[in-house]
Design an enzyme around this catalytic site. Structure first.
Site, PDB file in Angstrom:
ATOM      1  N   TYR A 155       0.850  -1.200   0.000  1.00 39.85           N
ATOM      2  CA  TYR A 155       0.000   0.000   0.000  1.00 39.85           C
ATOM      3  C   TYR A 155       0.888   1.254   0.000  1.00 39.85           C
ATOM      4  O   TYR A 155       0.676   2.181  -0.791  1.00 39.85           O
ATOM      5  CB  TYR A 155      -0.898  -0.053   1.243  1.00 39.85           C
ATOM      6  CG  TYR A 155      -1.752   1.154   1.502  1.00 39.85           C
ATOM      7  CD1 TYR A 155      -2.946   1.365   0.808  1.00 39.85           C
ATOM      8  CD2 TYR A 155      -1.390   2.091   2.476  1.00 39.85           C
ATOM      9  CE1 TYR A 155      -3.748   2.463   1.073  1.00 39.85           C
ATOM     10  CE2 TYR A 155      -2.187   3.192   2.748  1.00 39.85           C
ATOM     11  CZ  TYR A 155      -3.361   3.376   2.045  1.00 39.85           C
ATOM     12  OH  TYR A 155      -4.161   4.471   2.318  1.00 39.85           O
ATOM     13  N   GLY A 186      -3.786  11.342   7.325  1.00 39.35           N
ATOM     14  CA  GLY A 186      -3.374  10.455   8.422  1.00 39.35           C
ATOM     15  C   GLY A 186      -4.564   9.554   8.726  1.00 39.35           C
ATOM     16  O   GLY A 186      -5.361   9.256   7.835  1.00 39.35           O
TER      17      GLY A 186
HETATM   18  P1  NAD Z   1     -13.178   3.783   2.261  1.00 38.76           P
HETATM   19  O1  NAD Z   1     -12.794   2.343   2.138  1.00 38.76           O
HETATM   20  O2  NAD Z   1     -13.884   4.225   3.468  1.00 38.76           O
HETATM   21  O3  NAD Z   1     -13.909   4.262   0.950  1.00 38.76           O
HETATM   22  C1  NAD Z   1     -13.340   3.959  -0.308  1.00 38.76           C
HETATM   23  C2  NAD Z   1     -14.341   4.168  -1.412  1.00 38.76           C
HETATM   24  O4  NAD Z   1     -13.721   3.724  -2.620  1.00 38.76           O
HETATM   25  C3  NAD Z   1     -15.615   3.348  -1.237  1.00 38.76           C
HETATM   26  O5  NAD Z   1     -16.733   4.093  -1.655  1.00 38.76           O
HETATM   27  C4  NAD Z   1     -15.382   2.139  -2.154  1.00 38.76           C
HETATM   28  O6  NAD Z   1     -16.581   1.557  -2.636  1.00 38.76           O
HETATM   29  C5  NAD Z   1     -14.573   2.776  -3.265  1.00 38.76           C
HETATM   30  N1  NAD Z   1     -13.721   1.829  -3.982  1.00 38.76           N
HETATM   31  C6  NAD Z   1     -12.869   0.902  -3.463  1.00 38.76           C
HETATM   32  N2  NAD Z   1     -12.300   0.207  -4.454  1.00 38.76           N
HETATM   33  C7  NAD Z   1     -12.780   0.701  -5.614  1.00 38.76           C
HETATM   34  C8  NAD Z   1     -12.565   0.396  -6.976  1.00 38.76           C
HETATM   35  N3  NAD Z   1     -11.725  -0.589  -7.349  1.00 38.76           N
HETATM   36  N4  NAD Z   1     -13.215   1.108  -7.911  1.00 38.76           N
HETATM   37  C9  NAD Z   1     -14.079   2.094  -7.552  1.00 38.76           C
HETATM   38  N5  NAD Z   1     -14.339   2.424  -6.284  1.00 38.76           N
HETATM   39  C10 NAD Z   1     -13.695   1.733  -5.317  1.00 38.76           C
HETATM   40  O7  NAD Z   1     -11.768   4.569   2.165  1.00 38.76           O
HETATM   41  P2  NAD Z   1     -11.365   6.005   2.758  1.00 38.76           P
HETATM   42  O8  NAD Z   1     -10.798   5.795   4.107  1.00 38.76           O
HETATM   43  O9  NAD Z   1     -12.427   6.998   2.529  1.00 38.76           O
HETATM   44  O10 NAD Z   1     -10.115   6.285   1.805  1.00 38.76           O
HETATM   45  C11 NAD Z   1     -10.168   7.171   0.693  1.00 38.76           C
HETATM   46  C12 NAD Z   1      -8.746   7.392   0.220  1.00 38.76           C
HETATM   47  O11 NAD Z   1      -7.975   7.950   1.280  1.00 38.76           O
HETATM   48  C13 NAD Z   1      -8.019   6.098  -0.200  1.00 38.76           C
HETATM   49  O12 NAD Z   1      -7.213   6.344  -1.313  1.00 38.76           O
HETATM   50  C14 NAD Z   1      -7.189   5.762   1.003  1.00 38.76           C
HETATM   51  O13 NAD Z   1      -6.074   4.988   0.675  1.00 38.76           O
HETATM   52  C15 NAD Z   1      -6.815   7.156   1.486  1.00 38.76           C
HETATM   53  N6  NAD Z   1      -6.419   7.200   2.893  1.00 38.76           N
HETATM   54  C16 NAD Z   1      -7.322   6.922   3.877  1.00 38.76           C
HETATM   55  C17 NAD Z   1      -6.895   6.991   5.201  1.00 38.76           C
HETATM   56  C18 NAD Z   1      -7.837   6.714   6.365  1.00 38.76           C
HETATM   57  O14 NAD Z   1      -7.371   6.682   7.517  1.00 38.76           O
HETATM   58  N7  NAD Z   1      -9.110   6.519   6.162  1.00 38.76           N
HETATM   59  C19 NAD Z   1      -5.571   7.338   5.507  1.00 38.76           C
HETATM   60  C20 NAD Z   1      -4.706   7.613   4.474  1.00 38.76           C
HETATM   61  C21 NAD Z   1      -5.127   7.555   3.158  1.00 38.76           C
END
Ligand code: NAD
Length: 253
Positions: A155, A186
């Site tokens: 990741y 974060g």
């Molecule tokens: P989440 O899992 O809560 O939501 C992700 C969304 O993406 C969902 O609606 C899901 O259906 C959609 N999704 C997943 N795979 C997909 C695909 N192959 N095609 C289309 N849609 C898809 O995630 P989040 O926490 O909201 O994360 C959003 C972004 O922020 C991501 O890139 C994640 O890596 C990044 N991020 C999140 C965090 C955290 O703590 N939540 C921290 C750092 C980075």
């Protein structure tokens, strides 16, 4: 900002056409609400079309079922729904496992959803942005890209690739009036984080909050605020950057 040009008021996105991948849940959903509230015409691309359509109905957006790891599907959907002034490459997938416990299939999947997806969406959106002389590309990376992640090696590698890709796109497209920036969240209170806590328990939750200077989780709306600013006219002189929205987690990283 170029002198003589007419700017939208601070933080407004009126009339801008925006694409948000993974906009059904979590950070993406907060970005969709924020952009739609600022006057943008938003298209949500998400695997979960049921929730994406519900949200789209609430905020006056459109939704398309999309697997961002399928480059052909991305190309087709973005050609049908576009052109776009703003894209937010937000969809992502995390998997907590030590690297030695992962398989080549895991690597391919994590790289496809977290990195190749951003390449595909950006590739589909750029020609129209170049022709229009305006564009905002916002890539959601992670502090894991800058700090590394115990249990998230692949990741982190994918998210590091997103930062390097963003800088390169910024370099290639500045002459077209297109900016490209990354946001590094974060620990943010979303379904992704809840899944990690459900697996790892309170110990992982405490480790995450302790890693921030502010000693708390972030909210999706706090990431959306940064995305809205980067999408706005007022961010015209910011490109190639990685902005941490992480309670100070990245300080020194
Ligand atoms: P989440 O899992 O809560 O939501 C992700 C969304 O993406 C969902 O609606 C899901 O259906 C959609 N999704 C997943 N795979 C997909 C695909 N192959 N095609 C289309 N849609 C898809 O995630 P989040 O926490 O909201 O994360 C959003 C972004 O922020 C991501 O890139 C994640 O890596 C990044 N991020 C999140 C965090 C955290 O703590 N939540 C921290 C750092 C980075």
């Amino acid at each position: 900002m170029p002198s003589g040009s007419t700017l939208l008021p601070f933080g407004r996105l009126d009339g801008r056409r925006a694409f948000v991948s993974g906009g059904a849940h979590g950070i993406g959903a907060a970005i969709v609400r924020s952009f739609a509230g600022a006057g943008a015409k938003v298209v949500i691309g998400d695997l979960d079309i049921t929730t994406a359509s519900e949200l789209a109905g609430q905020v006056g957006a459109a939704a398309v079922k999309l697997d961002v790891s399928d480059t052909g599907m991305v190309q087709q959907a973005m050609a049908q729904q576009g052109p776009f002034d703003i894209i937010v490459n937000n969809a992502g997938l995390d998997q907590h496992a030590f690297f030695t416990d992962t398989t080549p299939e895991d690597w391919v999947k994590l790289l496809a959803v977290n990195l190749v997806s951003a390449l595909a969406c950006t590739h589909a959106a750029l020609p129209a942005m170049q022709a229009a002389g305006f564009g905002r590309i916002i890539n959601i990376t992670s502090e894991a890209a800058r700090l590394g992640s115990r249990g998230g090696a692949v990741y982190s590698a994918a998210k590091g690739g997103v930062i390097a890709f963003t800088k390169s796109i910024a370099r290639e497209n500045a002459r077209f009036g297109i900016t490209a920036n990354s946001i590094a969240p974060g620990p943010i209170r979303t379904p992704m984080l809840e899944a990690a806590v459900a697996k790892g328990g309170d110990k992982i939750l405490h480790a995450m909050t302790d890693a921030t200077l502010l000693r708390r989780l972030g909210e999706p709306e706090e990431v959306a605020a940064a995305a809205r600013f980067l999408a706005s006219d007022q961010a015209a002189y910011i490109t190639g950057e990685t902005i941490g929205v992480s309670g100070g987690m990245g300080v020194g990283g």
